[in-house]
Design an enzyme around this catalytic site. Sequence first.
Site, mmCIF file in Angstrom:
data_model
loop_
_atom_site.group_PDB
_atom_site.id
_atom_site.type_symbol
_atom_site.label_atom_id
_atom_site.label_comp_id
_atom_site.label_asym_id
_atom_site.label_seq_id
_atom_site.Cartn_x
_atom_site.Cartn_y
_atom_site.Cartn_z
ATOM 1 N N GLY A 112 49.945 65.989 -5.650
ATOM 2 C CA GLY A 112 48.510 66.160 -5.886
ATOM 3 C C GLY A 112 47.639 66.171 -4.648
ATOM 4 O O GLY A 112 46.420 66.235 -4.752
ATOM 5 N N ARG A 131 55.518 27.525 12.677
ATOM 6 C CA ARG A 131 54.230 27.346 13.368
ATOM 7 C C ARG A 131 53.769 25.922 13.080
ATOM 8 O O ARG A 131 53.254 25.638 11.994
ATOM 9 C CB ARG A 131 53.189 28.322 12.829
ATOM 10 C CG ARG A 131 53.411 29.777 13.179
ATOM 11 C CD ARG A 131 52.344 30.611 12.497
ATOM 12 N NE ARG A 131 52.236 31.964 12.987
ATOM 13 C CZ ARG A 131 52.729 33.037 12.371
ATOM 14 N NH1 ARG A 131 53.398 32.901 11.242
ATOM 15 N NH2 ARG A 131 52.558 34.247 12.874
ATOM 16 N N ARG A 185 57.999 26.071 17.180
ATOM 17 C CA ARG A 185 57.081 26.405 18.262
ATOM 18 C C ARG A 185 56.147 25.228 18.511
ATOM 19 O O ARG A 185 55.616 24.646 17.562
ATOM 20 C CB ARG A 185 56.284 27.639 17.872
ATOM 21 C CG ARG A 185 55.329 28.087 18.942
ATOM 22 C CD ARG A 185 54.647 29.369 18.560
ATOM 23 N NE ARG A 185 53.626 29.157 17.560
ATOM 24 C CZ ARG A 185 52.918 30.146 17.007
ATOM 25 N NH1 ARG A 185 53.180 31.400 17.348
ATOM 26 N NH2 ARG A 185 51.997 29.897 16.123
ATOM 27 N N GLU A 190 54.725 37.143 24.306
ATOM 28 C CA GLU A 190 53.588 37.669 23.545
ATOM 29 C C GLU A 190 52.396 37.995 24.439
ATOM 30 O O GLU A 190 51.330 38.345 23.955
ATOM 31 C CB GLU A 190 53.199 36.724 22.411
ATOM 32 C CG GLU A 190 52.946 35.296 22.821
ATOM 33 C CD GLU A 190 52.601 34.393 21.632
ATOM 34 O OE1 GLU A 190 52.309 34.887 20.540
ATOM 35 O OE2 GLU A 190 52.613 33.164 21.846
ATOM 36 N N GLY A 220 56.400 37.771 20.189
ATOM 37 C CA GLY A 220 55.255 37.527 19.303
ATOM 38 C C GLY A 220 54.449 38.816 19.287
ATOM 39 O O GLY A 220 53.485 38.987 20.031
ATOM 40 N N THR A 221 54.873 39.729 18.446
ATOM 41 C CA THR A 221 54.287 41.071 18.503
ATOM 42 C C THR A 221 52.861 41.123 17.966
ATOM 43 O O THR A 221 52.177 42.114 18.163
ATOM 44 C CB THR A 221 55.184 42.085 17.767
ATOM 45 O OG1 THR A 221 55.547 41.515 16.507
ATOM 46 C CG2 THR A 221 56.410 42.418 18.573
ATOM 47 N N ASN A 222 52.418 40.042 17.300
ATOM 48 C CA ASN A 222 51.009 40.039 16.871
ATOM 49 C C ASN A 222 50.116 39.928 18.104
ATOM 50 O O ASN A 222 49.215 40.738 18.326
ATOM 51 C CB ASN A 222 50.715 38.853 15.945
ATOM 52 C CG ASN A 222 51.595 38.845 14.717
ATOM 53 O OD1 ASN A 222 52.062 39.890 14.288
ATOM 54 N ND2 ASN A 222 51.822 37.666 14.157
ATOM 55 N N CYS A 280 59.299 37.511 16.088
ATOM 56 C CA CYS A 280 58.768 36.723 14.975
ATOM 57 C C CYS A 280 57.341 37.132 14.608
ATOM 58 O O CYS A 280 56.691 36.471 13.819
ATOM 59 C CB CYS A 280 58.846 35.236 15.279
ATOM 60 S SG CYS A 280 57.898 34.763 16.727
HETATM 61 C C1 PEP Z 1 52.680 36.499 17.340
HETATM 62 O O1 PEP Z 1 51.732 36.458 18.113
HETATM 63 O O2 PEP Z 1 53.296 37.536 17.057
HETATM 64 C C2 PEP Z 1 53.122 35.273 16.666
HETATM 65 C C3 PEP Z 1 54.204 35.270 15.917
HETATM 66 O O3 PEP Z 1 52.331 34.189 16.797
HETATM 67 P P1 PEP Z 1 50.965 33.944 15.982
HETATM 68 O O4 PEP Z 1 50.875 35.006 14.933
HETATM 69 O O5 PEP Z 1 51.088 32.593 15.409
HETATM 70 O O6 PEP Z 1 49.949 34.055 17.057
HETATM 71 MG MG MG Z 2 51.081 34.515 18.858
#
Ligand code: PEP
Ligand code: MG
Length: 966
Positions: A121, A583, A676, A828, A849-851, A914
Amino acid sequence: MATMTLPETEAQESKRSTTKYVYFFGGGKADGNGKMKDVLGGKGAGLAEMTNAGLPVPPGFTIQTEACREYMRTATTSKEVERQMDEALAALEALQGQKLGTGENPLLVSVRSGAKFSMPGMMDTILNLGLNDKSVEALAKRSNNPRFAADSYRRLIQMFGNVVLDIEKSAFDEVFDAKKKQRKTKFDTDLTAKDLQEVIVEYKKVVKKHTKRDFPQDPREQLVMARDAVFRSWQNDRAKSYRRINNIDDLLGTAVNVQWMVYGNLGETSGTGVGFTRNPATGTKEFYGEFLMNAQGEDVVSGVRTPVHILELHKIMPDVYDQLRDITTRLEKHYKDMQDFEFTIQDEKLYMLQTRNGKRTGLAAVRVAIQMVEEGLITKEEAVFRVEPNQLYDFLVPRLDEKKTVVEVLATGLPASPGAAVGQIVFTADEAVKKAGHGAKKNPVILVRAETTPEDIDGMEVAKGILTSRGGMTSHAAVVTRGMGKCCVAGAGDITVDEKKREMRVKGQTFQEGDWISLDGTTGRVIKGKLNTIPPKADDPELLQFMSWSEPFRKMKVRANADVPRDAVQARAFGAEGIGLCRTEHMFFGEKKIKHMRDMILAREEKYIPAALLEYNKEKGARVSFKELEPAAQSEVKERAQKLARLAALKQLLPLQRDDFAGVFKAMDGLPVTIRTLDPPLHEFLPRREDLMVDIALLSRYSAKQKKELVAKYKDYGVKGVGDLKKALPPLLARVEQLHEFNPMLGHRGCRLGITYPEITETQVRAIFEAAVDCTKKGIKVLPEVMIPLVATLKEMANQGAIVRRVAEEVFKEKGTKVEYMVGTMIETPRAALVADEIAKEAEFFSFGTNDLTQMTFGFSRDDVNKVLPTYLAEGILKQDPFAALDQEGVGQLVKMATERGRKTRPTLKVGICGEHGGEPSSVEFFYRTGLNYVSCSPFRVLTARLAAAQAAAAETLKVEGGRTK
Ligand code: PEP
Ligand code: MG
């Protein structure tokens, strides 16, 4: 009508003359075949394959995707494409003995899109092409049905007007509705041939008004214009969004299928329908579908008339039914997958219009895969690819039951945490607890907030689902709910949450506390009212059987991010092979612990000045009062007092934390647990500075009720009664001012906290190793891995590593037992990735820590990215949310480089990830290719990560291109 124009090269120009652009199908054979999806699109390949198999397919031709790509580059169609198209049209006319839109028996065609991957669609279709003022009369005569002819013509003008000429649908709807009103009828079918002829006259006026020209009467011109409009529809907003969500390459382009029209609306011996060879919701092996007699395809899907179950066709036309059953069974065997098909019956003759691999739910995907292995259609290896990793969510979360319900979508936010939740709105965590209760009496509630903070944790715990109007995929609400396996829709920007008035406003409607809403965390939809839910099935025997086929392929480990024993137990049940991130600051969420955590962060000196002064005097051999001290000495005493305050709070926290660690170790007996050290962005735990300022300024004007509310608000900060407010708030503000940071996420957090206040790391490490030794003594096998956050330099790592090792030895000595352990770091910060070879001298393991790494590499705030992301995605500046799917080109390079550099220094370095990407399939595949030892994700994504990791390895072993059902 945005047309993307790309520069053309000489090579492209010379390629044109040799390219086969148009593929004919009809008369029992086709130029193409089913394997040519890249060239012919899914639909075109299916039509060619069905034709070759001798199935009744209306003949036609497919203009291949390269012509679309050329159109995107040049905004024109080449002479060669025109020539080949004319040739194919002539062949079609010869085969059918008709001429396009001309003569007593005019040839009419449909013009449809069809890309490599099905995009249901999203692109455009034109039916009945070839009709004009003359041929409509011929059709009326030939079919002996003037109403049918007029209806077909008005549908063409409407579709052509909208799709090709860009006229709003509503312009035509107004005309049509006015006619129905004039005739006092509700159904389209009640309009007569004469009515429809009048509609046609009006429709043509609409075309003239909007385009300043007449509706084109030349059939070939209609065909050319329709073809180009279908090419352009590849670039419409719907199609772009669909491709982004489904990760489909923007440059593929669509093919165009021009096909002889067959009609299901020629009378009671004609009809049309759609179906599946198995039930796409449950996977049950049953013939499944719907049809309507005397109807065109759009009538089946538009909901104007209620379609009939396909089994009924057996009663109406048994021969046609048997033929359809036979053909679709053959198709399924041929394609070795569940088919989704479209058919039309014209005057009792069956035509197949389409077949493709059918979309299905996760439950159905698993069941169909197993059935097909049992039926000998596919191998177990092939079955592993028949389920999209994300589809396994379906087994773990409830779903909304949307059958027999009118669904009113109020807003669509981010699908932050999957599943479904139905409940009554509450606007505060306290209200959630009050209403939902902890005991037997549980009212389902949805906690609606602008955004959540750690203080909301109790409310989040009891709520069925969370809805926020702000925040992204890694906002507090998103991360916490995913950990809990709780449904969450985040960042639903169309909703205004007025926490003061306790109201939520959206689409001109206002919702109050107690009103019912339903959330779909899998799609991000916020739905008005109370829908039913279908419960999850995590130990489904078919799921277990399926996983037993995929698991032997998997080489990379899958761990879970879990902070409390309950989540660890859950994660293990889903197959987690350890904890990749605990955490520790999250351990302190919750009524009892958060107060001590706040005390520790605030470390307010007032109470501890006398003790600090005593210490100071003793050290200096002096006996002075605080007031008598020089300013510098006063500061020193204050700092000592703050440290004493911190130590006092830590003393309270230590036993609580030790118990939590012991619980996690027990749940993960025999498996590694990465803990951690503290990494709290301070703002998450402090009262808001602006709130404090306002409250202090207005205190004298507040009513008694408001003051009482203030006492509740500041009860954790030493305010016991109304009388304390005046005295307690100003020093609290002063301390908050001292701690205030402009960029808390780049501020006093991570290892910086442990370096400036070593007593925090010391206490935590003590709690970890006391718990580890206690557990070991009880026969539990513990494998602790202590992880230091936000490291950017070797010396930071060395500083914290030394504390860990020293305190561990102290505990072992005191307790007389040792445990094996490791000390490592998160990678990170971009700097840590750059100097990974250095850091690996001290770190025994890495975990990405890929965030934060994404946040710092892009310079996007994790919590505010939603302000720009929708535009970035719509404009194609970013293809995906980089906080959801790893940016492999950029952030991925850092991951790859740090892994290589780290292992150069320490060949045995264990490397994991993580961040939230640890549970996202395309990212998991990247981590596998990069040689990571494990991924770690929320417990509820463990199954997905296991399958994604298995598929990545299986694709390599079996040398196949992940043959998933797209
Ligand atoms: C991150 O930064 O990827 C991580 C796992 O740590 P937080 O999300 O707790 O900063
Ligand atoms: Mg982090």
